[in-house]
Design an enzyme around this catalytic site. Structure first.
Site, PDB file in Angstrom:
ATOM      1  N   LYS A 191      -1.646   3.671  12.388  1.00 54.02           N
ATOM      2  CA  LYS A 191      -2.005   4.768  11.465  1.00 54.02           C
ATOM      3  C   LYS A 191      -1.928   6.102  12.199  1.00 54.02           C
ATOM      4  O   LYS A 191      -1.432   7.089  11.670  1.00 54.02           O
ATOM      5  CB  LYS A 191      -3.439   4.592  10.951  1.00 54.02           C
ATOM      6  CG  LYS A 191      -3.656   3.471   9.970  1.00 54.02           C
ATOM      7  CD  LYS A 191      -5.089   3.567   9.431  1.00 54.02           C
ATOM      8  CE  LYS A 191      -5.538   2.276   8.791  1.00 54.02           C
ATOM      9  NZ  LYS A 191      -6.956   2.249   8.476  1.00 54.02           N
ATOM     10  N   LYS A 249     -12.442   1.872  -0.094  1.00 59.62           N
ATOM     11  CA  LYS A 249     -13.766   1.868   0.537  1.00 59.62           C
ATOM     12  C   LYS A 249     -14.030   3.229   1.190  1.00 59.62           C
ATOM     13  O   LYS A 249     -15.063   3.833   0.992  1.00 59.62           O
ATOM     14  CB  LYS A 249     -13.813   0.739   1.578  1.00 59.62           C
ATOM     15  CG  LYS A 249     -15.137   0.629   2.275  1.00 59.62           C
ATOM     16  CD  LYS A 249     -15.183  -0.573   3.202  1.00 59.62           C
ATOM     17  CE  LYS A 249     -16.460  -0.523   4.027  1.00 59.62           C
ATOM     18  NZ  LYS A 249     -16.617  -1.643   4.924  1.00 59.62           N
ATOM     19  N   GLU A 286      -6.654 -10.505   9.590  1.00 61.65           N
ATOM     20  CA  GLU A 286      -7.331  -9.258   9.979  1.00 61.65           C
ATOM     21  C   GLU A 286      -8.691  -9.593  10.619  1.00 61.65           C
ATOM     22  O   GLU A 286      -9.192  -8.842  11.438  1.00 61.65           O
ATOM     23  CB  GLU A 286      -7.508  -8.339   8.765  1.00 61.65           C
ATOM     24  CG  GLU A 286      -7.777  -6.885   9.146  1.00 61.65           C
ATOM     25  CD  GLU A 286      -7.601  -5.895   7.996  1.00 61.65           C
ATOM     26  OE1 GLU A 286      -6.518  -5.315   7.856  1.00 61.65           O
ATOM     27  OE2 GLU A 286      -8.564  -5.718   7.226  1.00 61.65           O
ATOM     28  N   GLY A 344     -13.834  -4.465   3.782  1.00 68.83           N
ATOM     29  CA  GLY A 344     -12.756  -4.269   2.798  1.00 68.83           C
ATOM     30  C   GLY A 344     -12.150  -5.584   2.317  1.00 68.83           C
ATOM     31  O   GLY A 344     -12.021  -5.839   1.121  1.00 68.83           O
ATOM     32  N   ARG A 345     -11.809  -6.455   3.267  1.00 69.18           N
ATOM     33  CA  ARG A 345     -11.130  -7.711   2.880  1.00 69.18           C
ATOM     34  C   ARG A 345     -12.098  -8.720   2.262  1.00 69.18           C
ATOM     35  O   ARG A 345     -11.675  -9.782   1.799  1.00 69.18           O
ATOM     36  CB  ARG A 345     -10.395  -8.300   4.085  1.00 69.18           C
ATOM     37  CG  ARG A 345     -11.264  -8.532   5.312  1.00 69.18           C
ATOM     38  CD  ARG A 345     -10.411  -8.825   6.540  1.00 69.18           C
ATOM     39  NE  ARG A 345     -11.196  -8.883   7.760  1.00 69.18           N
ATOM     40  CZ  ARG A 345     -11.513  -7.833   8.508  1.00 69.18           C
ATOM     41  NH1 ARG A 345     -11.129  -6.637   8.140  1.00 69.18           N
ATOM     42  NH2 ARG A 345     -12.200  -7.980   9.628  1.00 69.18           N
ATOM     43  N   HIS A 384      11.406 -26.130  -1.919  1.00 64.63           N
ATOM     44  CA  HIS A 384      12.839 -25.808  -1.936  1.00 64.63           C
ATOM     45  C   HIS A 384      13.132 -24.598  -1.063  1.00 64.63           C
ATOM     46  O   HIS A 384      14.171 -23.955  -1.225  1.00 64.63           O
ATOM     47  CB  HIS A 384      13.285 -25.567  -3.386  1.00 64.63           C
ATOM     48  CG  HIS A 384      13.149 -26.804  -4.215  1.00 64.63           C
ATOM     49  ND1 HIS A 384      14.149 -27.759  -4.304  1.00 64.63           N
ATOM     50  CD2 HIS A 384      12.099 -27.283  -4.932  1.00 64.63           C
ATOM     51  CE1 HIS A 384      13.728 -28.754  -5.075  1.00 64.63           C
ATOM     52  NE2 HIS A 384      12.479 -28.488  -5.465  1.00 64.63           N
ATOM     53  N   GLU A 387      -2.143   5.891   2.244  1.00 63.05           N
ATOM     54  CA  GLU A 387      -1.281   5.376   1.164  1.00 63.05           C
ATOM     55  C   GLU A 387      -1.978   5.511  -0.196  1.00 63.05           C
ATOM     56  O   GLU A 387      -1.397   5.974  -1.180  1.00 63.05           O
ATOM     57  CB  GLU A 387      -0.956   3.891   1.394  1.00 63.05           C
ATOM     58  CG  GLU A 387      -0.147   3.607   2.635  1.00 63.05           C
ATOM     59  CD  GLU A 387      -1.021   3.237   3.824  1.00 63.05           C
ATOM     60  OE1 GLU A 387      -2.130   3.810   3.957  1.00 63.05           O
ATOM     61  OE2 GLU A 387      -0.591   2.385   4.618  1.00 63.05           O
TER      62      GLU A 387
HETATM   63  O1  F6P Z   1      -5.704  -2.340   6.711  1.00 63.45           O
HETATM   64  C1  F6P Z   1      -6.857  -1.758   7.154  1.00 63.45           C
HETATM   65  C2  F6P Z   1      -7.858  -1.528   6.056  1.00 63.45           C
HETATM   66  O2  F6P Z   1      -8.915  -0.811   6.616  1.00 63.45           O
HETATM   67  C3  F6P Z   1      -8.368  -2.814   5.419  1.00 63.45           C
HETATM   68  O3  F6P Z   1      -9.336  -3.454   6.146  1.00 63.45           O
HETATM   69  C4  F6P Z   1      -8.815  -2.312   4.101  1.00 63.45           C
HETATM   70  O4  F6P Z   1      -8.987  -3.339   3.201  1.00 63.45           O
HETATM   71  C5  F6P Z   1      -7.662  -1.391   3.747  1.00 63.45           C
HETATM   72  O5  F6P Z   1      -7.323  -0.787   4.984  1.00 63.45           O
HETATM   73  C6  F6P Z   1      -7.939  -0.372   2.693  1.00 63.45           C
HETATM   74  O6  F6P Z   1      -8.980   0.493   3.046  1.00 63.45           O
HETATM   75  P1  F6P Z   1      -9.734   1.375   1.972  1.00 63.45           P
HETATM   76  O7  F6P Z   1     -10.365   0.452   0.982  1.00 63.45           O
HETATM   77  O8  F6P Z   1     -10.723   2.169   2.739  1.00 63.45           O
HETATM   78  O9  F6P Z   1      -8.710   2.260   1.300  1.00 63.45           O
END
Ligand code: F6P
Length: 616
Positions: A546, A243, A390, A303-304, A421, A249
């Site tokens: 972060k 987003k 979240e 995002g979620r 199990h 990462e």
């Molecule tokens: O974990 C925090 C977060 O901002 C989530 O809400 C989001 O889905 C994820 O990181 C990834 O963010 P992006 O889509 O901006 O890479």
């Protein structure tokens, strides 16, 4: 006991009751700062009501067939039985009153009408618009956003059709049959959940024949190696999903995979082999991806909650074709409309959200287990873990007032029967953890062995039915004695029962019902947040870690370059300082074993495959 339960039949009287809200509830409704839902009469009435419920046992409640009949809901084929919740009809009436007192209806309306209900980020919350039909009008700041949604969907259809038909080819002219999605959190879990749900559905699998869809989320190089293992860059399309296009990462993984492509096909190959999904098209272009190959979404999609935007639809359309995605969107929209319009008493997300609120806030249950009796729903629990935790893992209300009650719940889960199990011992005889059992009537795969009395899927579903009753009914010492159980084993073999669960049954698992299920859980989470008075759509709690990681990154780089150890003057606590020093020293002594061309060694700009260091 039945006499104490008020039936929801006397409609006019009920409506009058509904309209009456307590003074504290009025303050909550008017958004008076500092007024918590826990100070309303409706909340306090439920607190008091716990005493009544504590005198009941599900074993007895389940004998009441009228109650069982009443505590079911059905909408568009989704059947929910919540007779195994520790509720009576009186409890439900009180919960619906609580929903009214906390303004759930007004908040739903505000969400669907594009108000900036995510006030800490000043954003509308309109994931529902990502699945709205073309004819729908949903305004944000006076602008209908639905045409924008469909423009992107049209672009996805066009692009995915061209890739799937072989019209869009890679740099060396080969069709792109493999897709690797690079993204994390909401840019990963939702698409993975849906892909896992569809891949063994026989008609969807036909559409996916000859194609591969993989995900790369973790910044762990092991995940890079696993995601790329066996893939040929010539036939691979990489979709970078972020987003913000700033997530550390994702961006490192994207640069790593870009290098993997360049190392084998050269720089010019990137435009054919890499596309992006983001709200930040400027950063996409700076990364080196042609903006023509970027698929937009908007800051009003959290995002979620983004799986129905290009985040999920692009990868899923590449794998299963656009028509399958349309079915998925239709399923989600069907549940959205139901959520927005149905009376609370018939409303699946509202009812389930209230039940979860009851379990967390009044019965003191901290966790929830999501237990699909359907292997294809294996990634439902990890997805809902993010959606719910979240969203509702907050310590203050939307106006910043600290809450005086626990919010959110700890979600976990595994498909049955595997979970049985594993951790079911704890939920049968240890802690009380409300469970969601999810089953389907028609399995994606049917196996019926000659000579067996039930099919393989029947066998699975026998467990679905049995486990819910085992939790609710339990087994008493009297019953054990009647079976001649030795006295010393009676305490061990006793099941106290009275453990709540709900059962969700779908006709089958396909793109449409996956959409329904997704929307059901998303809105259920929203209802809980609405009642608790939270902002379920921000996530400030992920920021601090972060920031600290950024500082550690700078320190690591600096110390390694200088060949120095950390000292107290670096400002870390003693524990972190010691661990970092141990890590840096240990790392400096490493030398990766041959073959040195094992990925990612071939990307390291040096003859020796080892981390750069002046410690050695
Ligand atoms: O974990 C925090 C977060 O901002 C989530 O809400 C989001 O889905 C994820 O990181 C990834 O963010 P992006 O889509 O901006 O890479």
């Amino acid at each position: 006991m039945r006499a104490t339960q008020k039936r929801i039949t006397n409609k006019p009287q009920k409506t009058r009751q509904r309209m009456k809200t307590s003074k504290a509830a009025k303050a909550v409704l008017q958004g008076v700062k500092g007024d918590l839902i826990s100070s309303t009469e409706e909340w306090l009435a439920l607190k008091e009501h716990v005493k009544t419920i504590d005198k009941t046992h599900l074993r007895d409640l389940l004998k009441d067939s009228e109650r069982c009949e009443h505590l079911t809901l059905e909408y568009d084929g989704v059947y929910v039985d919540y007779a195994r919740q520790r509720v009576t009809e009186e409890t439900m009436e009180k919960l619906y009153s609580l929903a009214r007192a906390s303004g759930v209806k007004e908040k739903i309306n505000a969400m669907f009408s594009g108000e900036a209900i995510n006030s800490t980020e000043n954003r509308a919350v309109l994931h529902v618009a990502t699945r709205a039909p073309r004819s729908k009008v949903i305004n944000v700041d006076g602008q209908n956003v639905v045409p924008d949604v469909h423009d992107v969907l049209d672009k996805i259809k066009d692009f995915s059709d061209r890739v799937r038909s072989g019209e869009w080819v890679g740099h060396t002219g080969l069709p792109l049959t493999d897709v690797v999605c690079v993204g994390i959190g909401g840019s990963f879990l939702g698409p993975l959940f849906v892909h896992t749900a569809l891949k063994t559905n026989q008609s969807h699998a036909v559409e996916a024949q000859g194609r591969n869809l993989r995900f790369l989320a973790n910044v762990d190089p092991v995940d890079v190696a696993r995601a790329l293992n066996g893939l040929n860059p010539e036939t691979t399309l990489v979709v970078v999903v972020s987003k913000t296009f700033t997530t550390a990462e994702t961006m490192l993984n994207a640069r790593t995979v870009r290098q993997w492509i360049i190392a084998s096909l050269g720089k010019d190959a990137v435009s054919k082999h890499m596309v992006a999904v983001s709200t930040n098209l400027k950063l996409v272009s700076e990364f080196g991806i042609d903006p023509k190959n970027a698929f937009a979404f908007w800051d009003w999609v959290g995002g979620r909650y983004s799986v129905c935007s290009a985040v999920g639809i692009l990868p899923l359309a590449l794998q299963y074709g656009f028509e399958t995605c349309e079915m998925f969107l239709k399923g989600a929209w069907s549940m959205d409309e139901h959520f927005a319009t149905a009376d609370f008493e018939k409303n699946l997300p509202v009812t389930l959200g209230l039940i979860s609120t009851w379990n967390v806030s009044f019965l003191g249950c901290d966790a929830r287990a999501i237990l699909p009796y359907c292997q294809a729903l294996a990634k439902l629990a990890p997805h809902i873990q993010q959606v719910a935790m979240e969203s509702n893992g907050k310590g203050v209300t939307i106006d910043g007032t600290p809450v005086d009650f626990p919010t959110g719940e700890i979600d976990f889960g595994e498909p049955g029967t595997n979970g049985q199990h594993s951790f079911y011992q704890l939920i049968h005889q240890g802690r009380v953890i409300p469970c969601d059992f999810i089953g389907v009537i028609k399995s994606q795969q049917s196996v019926y062995l000659k000579g067996e009395i039930v099919s393989n899927h029947d066998e699975l579903m026998c467990n679905f039915f049995a486990q819910a009753d085992a939790l609710a009914v339990g087994k008493t010492p009297v019953e054990l004695r009647a079976e001649n159980t030795p006295d010393m084993l009676i305490p061990h073999k006793t099941f106290t029962g009275n453990r709540p669960s709900l059962s969700i049954m779908l006709p089958e698992l396909n793109a449409y019902t996956t959409g329904q299920l997704l929307s059901l859980y998303e809105h259920r989470v929203a209802v809980q947040g609405f009642v608790w008075g939270l902002n379920s759509f921000d996530q400030w709690g992920v920021e601090l870690g972060k920031v600290l990681a950024t500082r550690v990154r700078a320190t690591m780089h600096d110390k390694r370059n200088k060949g120095e150890m950390l000292t107290p003057s670096d400002g870390y606590n003693h524990s972190t300082e010691r661990m970092l020093n141990r890590y840096l020293q240990g790392k400096a002594q490493l030398k990766y074993a041959p073959p040195s061309d094992v990925f990612p060694c071939d990307l390291i700009n040096s003859d020796e495959c080892r981390p750069p260091s002046s410690y050695a």
